[in-house]
Design a protein around this motif. Structure first.
Motif, PDB file in Angstrom:
ATOM      1  N   LEU A   1       0.842  -1.199   0.000  1.00  0.00           N
ATOM      2  CA  LEU A   1       0.000   0.000   0.000  1.00  0.00           C
ATOM      3  C   LEU A   1       0.878   1.250   0.000  1.00  0.00           C
ATOM      4  O   LEU A   1       0.589   2.209  -0.716  1.00  0.00           O
ATOM      5  CB  LEU A   1      -0.940   0.005   1.212  1.00  0.00           C
ATOM      6  N   GLY A   2       1.941   1.212   0.774  1.00  0.00           N
ATOM      7  CA  GLY A   2       2.870   2.341   0.790  1.00  0.00           C
ATOM      8  C   GLY A   2       3.424   2.650  -0.593  1.00  0.00           C
ATOM      9  O   GLY A   2       3.572   3.809  -0.970  1.00  0.00           O
TER      10      GLY A   2
ATOM     11  N   VAL B   1       0.351  -4.575  -7.523  1.00  0.00           N
ATOM     12  CA  VAL B   1       0.646  -5.216  -6.242  1.00  0.00           C
ATOM     13  C   VAL B   1       1.352  -6.547  -6.498  1.00  0.00           C
ATOM     14  O   VAL B   1       0.896  -7.360  -7.297  1.00  0.00           O
ATOM     15  CB  VAL B   1      -0.658  -5.461  -5.436  1.00  0.00           C
ATOM     16  N   ASP B   2       2.468  -6.750  -5.813  1.00  0.00           N
ATOM     17  CA  ASP B   2       3.179  -8.020  -5.864  1.00  0.00           C
ATOM     18  C   ASP B   2       2.641  -8.877  -4.722  1.00  0.00           C
ATOM     19  O   ASP B   2       3.081  -8.739  -3.576  1.00  0.00           O
ATOM     20  CB  ASP B   2       4.681  -7.788  -5.723  1.00  0.00           C
ATOM     21  N   ALA B   3       1.658  -9.722  -5.039  1.00  0.00           N
ATOM     22  CA  ALA B   3       0.999 -10.521  -4.002  1.00  0.00           C
ATOM     23  C   ALA B   3       1.986 -11.416  -3.266  1.00  0.00           C
ATOM     24  O   ALA B   3       1.773 -11.744  -2.101  1.00  0.00           O
ATOM     25  CB  ALA B   3      -0.130 -11.346  -4.621  1.00  0.00           C
TER      26      ALA B   3
ATOM     27  N   ALA C   1       0.222  -9.466   7.705  1.00  0.00           N
ATOM     28  CA  ALA C   1      -0.673  -8.397   8.180  1.00  0.00           C
ATOM     29  C   ALA C   1      -1.350  -7.690   7.016  1.00  0.00           C
ATOM     30  O   ALA C   1      -2.545  -7.371   7.075  1.00  0.00           O
ATOM     31  CB  ALA C   1       0.098  -7.395   9.030  1.00  0.00           C
ATOM     32  N   GLU C   2      -0.611  -7.458   5.937  1.00  0.00           N
ATOM     33  CA  GLU C   2      -1.206  -6.769   4.795  1.00  0.00           C
ATOM     34  C   GLU C   2      -2.193  -7.675   4.068  1.00  0.00           C
ATOM     35  O   GLU C   2      -3.264  -7.227   3.651  1.00  0.00           O
ATOM     36  CB  GLU C   2      -0.124  -6.264   3.833  1.00  0.00           C
TER      37      GLU C   2
ATOM     38  N   GLU D   1      -9.812  -8.328   4.972  1.00  0.00           N
ATOM     39  CA  GLU D   1     -10.814  -7.580   5.747  1.00  0.00           C
ATOM     40  C   GLU D   1     -11.494  -6.520   4.882  1.00  0.00           C
ATOM     41  O   GLU D   1     -12.710  -6.383   4.902  1.00  0.00           O
ATOM     42  CB  GLU D   1     -10.156  -6.868   6.935  1.00  0.00           C
ATOM     43  N   LEU D   2     -10.695  -5.756   4.155  1.00  0.00           N
ATOM     44  CA  LEU D   2     -11.244  -4.682   3.320  1.00  0.00           C
ATOM     45  C   LEU D   2     -12.131  -5.249   2.217  1.00  0.00           C
ATOM     46  O   LEU D   2     -13.181  -4.675   1.897  1.00  0.00           O
ATOM     47  CB  LEU D   2     -10.110  -3.844   2.714  1.00  0.00           C
TER      48      LEU D   2
END
Length: 74
Positions: free
Chosen positions: A17-18, A46-48, A54-55, A61-62
């Motif tokens: 996210l950063g 995004v590199d899954a 935590a991310e 969750e989101l």
């Protein structure tokens, strides 16, 4: 006891996210819905494989909260 997620997310606490918010202050908290929208809009960047536990949990969750049943990653 039910978990009550934080209303705001600090992007610098979540490496991918950063990186997605490179053009703003990564220490400035953002609303959860905005974080979801950023992940969703930029998922191709995004590199899954680099997600911290935590991310990954945050994204789950989101997605549950704002994704209307759609999953971003398996």
């Amino acid at each position: 006891m039910a978990r009550h997620p934080a209303a705001l997310i600090v992007p610098k606490d979540f490496p991918e996210l950063g990186l997605l918010v490179w053009n703003r202050d990564v220490a400035r908290p953002i609303p959860r819905e905005e974080a979801f929208a950023i992940y969703e809009r930029n998922w191709r960047h995004v590199d899954a494989g680099r997600l911290t536990p935590a991310e990954a949990y945050l994204i789950e969750e989101l997605t549950h909260e704002f994704g209307h049943g759609h999953r971003m990653f398996a």
